[in-house]
Design a protein around this motif. Structure first.
Motif, PDB file in Angstrom:
ATOM      1  N   VAL A  12      46.465  55.287   7.058  1.00 27.30           N
ATOM      2  CA  VAL A  12      46.889  56.209   6.129  1.00 27.30           C
ATOM      3  C   VAL A  12      46.606  57.546   6.841  1.00 27.30           C
ATOM      4  O   VAL A  12      45.312  57.809   7.198  1.00 27.30           O
ATOM      5  CB  VAL A  12      46.536  56.270   4.821  1.00 27.30           C
ATOM      6  N   GLU A  13      47.512  58.413   6.910  1.00 24.56           N
ATOM      7  CA  GLU A  13      47.081  59.897   7.429  1.00 24.56           C
ATOM      8  C   GLU A  13      47.231  60.958   6.270  1.00 24.56           C
ATOM      9  O   GLU A  13      48.277  60.995   5.627  1.00 24.56           O
ATOM     10  CB  GLU A  13      47.920  60.279   8.426  1.00 24.56           C
ATOM     11  N   LEU A  14      46.173  61.849   6.281  1.00 24.56           N
ATOM     12  CA  LEU A  14      45.828  62.711   5.218  1.00 24.56           C
ATOM     13  C   LEU A  14      46.205  64.020   6.184  1.00 24.56           C
ATOM     14  O   LEU A  14      46.180  64.261   7.230  1.00 24.56           O
ATOM     15  CB  LEU A  14      44.651  62.575   4.495  1.00 24.56           C
ATOM     16  N   ASN A  15      46.680  65.111   5.293  1.00 22.32           N
ATOM     17  CA  ASN A  15      46.838  66.537   5.980  1.00 22.32           C
ATOM     18  C   ASN A  15      45.598  66.919   6.090  1.00 22.32           C
ATOM     19  O   ASN A  15      44.426  66.847   5.346  1.00 22.32           O
ATOM     20  CB  ASN A  15      47.543  67.264   4.922  1.00 22.32           C
ATOM     21  N   ASN A  16      45.466  67.839   7.198  1.00 23.22           N
ATOM     22  CA  ASN A  16      44.288  68.707   7.611  1.00 23.22           C
ATOM     23  C   ASN A  16      44.351  69.904   6.923  1.00 23.22           C
ATOM     24  O   ASN A  16      44.817  70.864   7.333  1.00 23.22           O
ATOM     25  CB  ASN A  16      44.379  68.885   9.310  1.00 23.22           C
ATOM     26  N   THR A  17      43.851  69.898   5.840  1.00 25.22           N
ATOM     27  CA  THR A  17      43.846  70.899   4.986  1.00 25.22           C
ATOM     28  C   THR A  17      42.421  71.568   4.784  1.00 25.22           C
ATOM     29  O   THR A  17      41.545  71.029   5.374  1.00 25.22           O
ATOM     30  CB  THR A  17      44.204  70.687   3.538  1.00 25.22           C
ATOM     31  N   ILE A  45      36.554  53.382   8.453  1.00 30.81           N
ATOM     32  CA  ILE A  45      37.208  53.174   7.005  1.00 30.81           C
ATOM     33  C   ILE A  45      37.701  54.554   6.774  1.00 30.81           C
ATOM     34  O   ILE A  45      38.819  54.513   6.260  1.00 30.81           O
ATOM     35  CB  ILE A  45      35.818  52.939   6.005  1.00 30.81           C
ATOM     36  N   ILE A  46      37.147  56.006   7.054  1.00 25.63           N
ATOM     37  CA  ILE A  46      37.506  56.974   6.745  1.00 25.63           C
ATOM     38  C   ILE A  46      36.801  58.260   7.766  1.00 25.63           C
ATOM     39  O   ILE A  46      35.785  58.116   7.720  1.00 25.63           O
ATOM     40  CB  ILE A  46      37.607  57.492   5.241  1.00 25.63           C
ATOM     41  N   GLY A  47      37.759  58.878   8.134  1.00 25.69           N
ATOM     42  CA  GLY A  47      37.141  59.892   9.140  1.00 25.69           C
ATOM     43  C   GLY A  47      37.910  60.984   9.560  1.00 25.69           C
ATOM     44  O   GLY A  47      39.072  60.996   9.507  1.00 25.69           O
ATOM     45  N   LYS A  48      37.244  62.072  10.148  1.00 22.60           N
ATOM     46  CA  LYS A  48      38.044  63.206  10.768  1.00 22.60           C
ATOM     47  C   LYS A  48      37.416  63.340  12.097  1.00 22.60           C
ATOM     48  O   LYS A  48      36.708  63.821  12.683  1.00 22.60           O
ATOM     49  CB  LYS A  48      37.670  64.507   9.988  1.00 22.60           C
ATOM     50  N   ALA A  58      32.904  60.696  10.478  1.00 20.59           N
ATOM     51  CA  ALA A  58      33.471  59.275  10.014  1.00 20.59           C
ATOM     52  C   ALA A  58      32.571  58.311   9.672  1.00 20.59           C
ATOM     53  O   ALA A  58      31.266  58.416   9.784  1.00 20.59           O
ATOM     54  CB  ALA A  58      33.981  58.772  11.387  1.00 20.59           C
ATOM     55  N   LEU A  59      32.988  57.668   8.636  1.00 21.11           N
ATOM     56  CA  LEU A  59      32.456  56.658   7.984  1.00 21.11           C
ATOM     57  C   LEU A  59      33.008  55.222   8.605  1.00 21.11           C
ATOM     58  O   LEU A  59      34.207  55.133   8.508  1.00 21.11           O
ATOM     59  CB  LEU A  59      32.545  56.681   6.361  1.00 21.11           C
ATOM     60  N   CYS A  60      32.201  54.324   9.165  1.00 23.38           N
ATOM     61  CA  CYS A  60      32.652  53.378  10.123  1.00 23.38           C
ATOM     62  C   CYS A  60      31.761  51.795   9.782  1.00 23.38           C
ATOM     63  O   CYS A  60      30.836  51.919   9.169  1.00 23.38           O
ATOM     64  CB  CYS A  60      32.541  53.479  11.573  1.00 23.38           C
ATOM     65  N   VAL A  61      32.340  50.923  10.427  1.00 22.08           N
ATOM     66  CA  VAL A  61      31.367  49.739  10.562  1.00 22.08           C
ATOM     67  C   VAL A  61      31.351  49.164  11.930  1.00 22.08           C
ATOM     68  O   VAL A  61      32.229  49.152  12.600  1.00 22.08           O
ATOM     69  CB  VAL A  61      32.178  48.442   9.762  1.00 22.08           C
ATOM     70  N   GLN A  62      30.201  48.669  12.290  1.00 19.71           N
ATOM     71  CA  GLN A  62      29.796  48.644  13.797  1.00 19.71           C
ATOM     72  C   GLN A  62      30.723  47.225  14.074  1.00 19.71           C
ATOM     73  O   GLN A  62      30.525  46.430  13.508  1.00 19.71           O
ATOM     74  CB  GLN A  62      28.458  48.620  14.165  1.00 19.71           C
ATOM     75  N   PHE A 129      41.866  60.530   8.724  1.00 21.58           N
ATOM     76  CA  PHE A 129      42.784  59.227   8.698  1.00 21.58           C
ATOM     77  C   PHE A 129      41.698  57.961   7.770  1.00 21.58           C
ATOM     78  O   PHE A 129      40.465  57.969   8.181  1.00 21.58           O
ATOM     79  CB  PHE A 129      42.735  58.825  10.115  1.00 21.58           C
ATOM     80  N   ILE A 130      42.504  57.453   7.220  1.00 16.38           N
ATOM     81  CA  ILE A 130      42.091  56.077   6.477  1.00 16.38           C
ATOM     82  C   ILE A 130      42.189  54.976   7.232  1.00 16.38           C
ATOM     83  O   ILE A 130      43.520  54.518   7.452  1.00 16.38           O
ATOM     84  CB  ILE A 130      42.145  56.104   5.007  1.00 16.38           C
TER      85      ILE A 130
END
Length: 208
Positions: A12-17, A45-48, A58-62, A129-130
């Motif tokens: 999922v792509e969010l706008n860069n606001t 998971i979600i990040g810029k 970014a929030l991730c899983v190794q 991005f999600i």
């Protein structure tokens, strides 16, 4: 409902606001469940975060340990890894907080780890991005994600626990973006925060 990602090219792509270019305090979180032990790489998971447009957070899983982590970029990467690995096919509420001096990571509303970090995250012109990063080309994983949220303040542990059981309504102070993924159809996820950070679904499918 939620969104299911195939681990290949879904995101999922969010706008860069301006509201998601956060430089002082930040909290991000989402419900997350992975369904395949064989990660191709660390899962976002979600990040810029983008190799060419800039890396911010970014929030991730190794990939190897299945431990969630929060990463900030300030000339170099600063990590806060959870002390617990995630099990396959189990839902978790993963959240992270940066209060200006410390990075913290929480699993199901309980703080798992924290590390000191008082720098300033680099500015990235990437969209948020999600389910992926690098414009959807990296960090994909077979997973389900629900109720991602971004705040411009440092949530307390009690606030995180509260929003686990009673999701945001959209008018909370400091809420930058919240997507409940309850649309159930179509290719748009609506930002309930009122900031207009709607997202576009690329390949991910609705789950029930």
């Amino acid at each position: 409902t939620g969104l299911q990602f195939d681990g290949i090219d879904d995101y999922v792509e969010l706008n860069n606001t301006s509201s998601v270019n956060l430089q002082s305090t930040l909290s991000v979180g989402a419900w997350y469940k992975y369904s395949n032990l064989n990660f191709l790489a660390d899962a976002s998971i979600i990040g810029k975060w983008d190799n060419s447009l800039g890396k911010s957070w970014a929030l991730c899983v190794q990939e190897t340990t299945k431990k969630p982590y929060f990463v900030f970029r300030d000339n170099s990467n600063h990590y806060c890894f959870a002390n617990t690995s995630l099990n396959e096919n189990q839902w978790y509420f993963i959240s992270s907080v940066w209060d200006g001096n410390n990075l913290k990571i929480f699993i199901d509303g309980l703080e798992s780890n924290n590390v000191q970090f008082s720098g300033t995250p680099e500015t990235s012109s990437s969209n948020v991005f999600i389910g992926s990063n690098n414009q959807g080309s990296l960090a994909n994983t077979s997973s389900e994600i629900d109720e991602p949220q971004i705040w411009n303040k440092a949530l307390t542990q009690s606030e995180i626990q509260s929003y686990m059981s009673s999701p945001p309504t959209g008018n909370e102070n400091g809420l930058v973006g919240y997507w409940d993924f309850n649309e159930g159809s179509g290719n748009t996820v609506n930002d309930l925060s009122g900031n207009g950070n709607n997202g576009t679904i690329n390949g991910a499918t609705w789950s029930t």
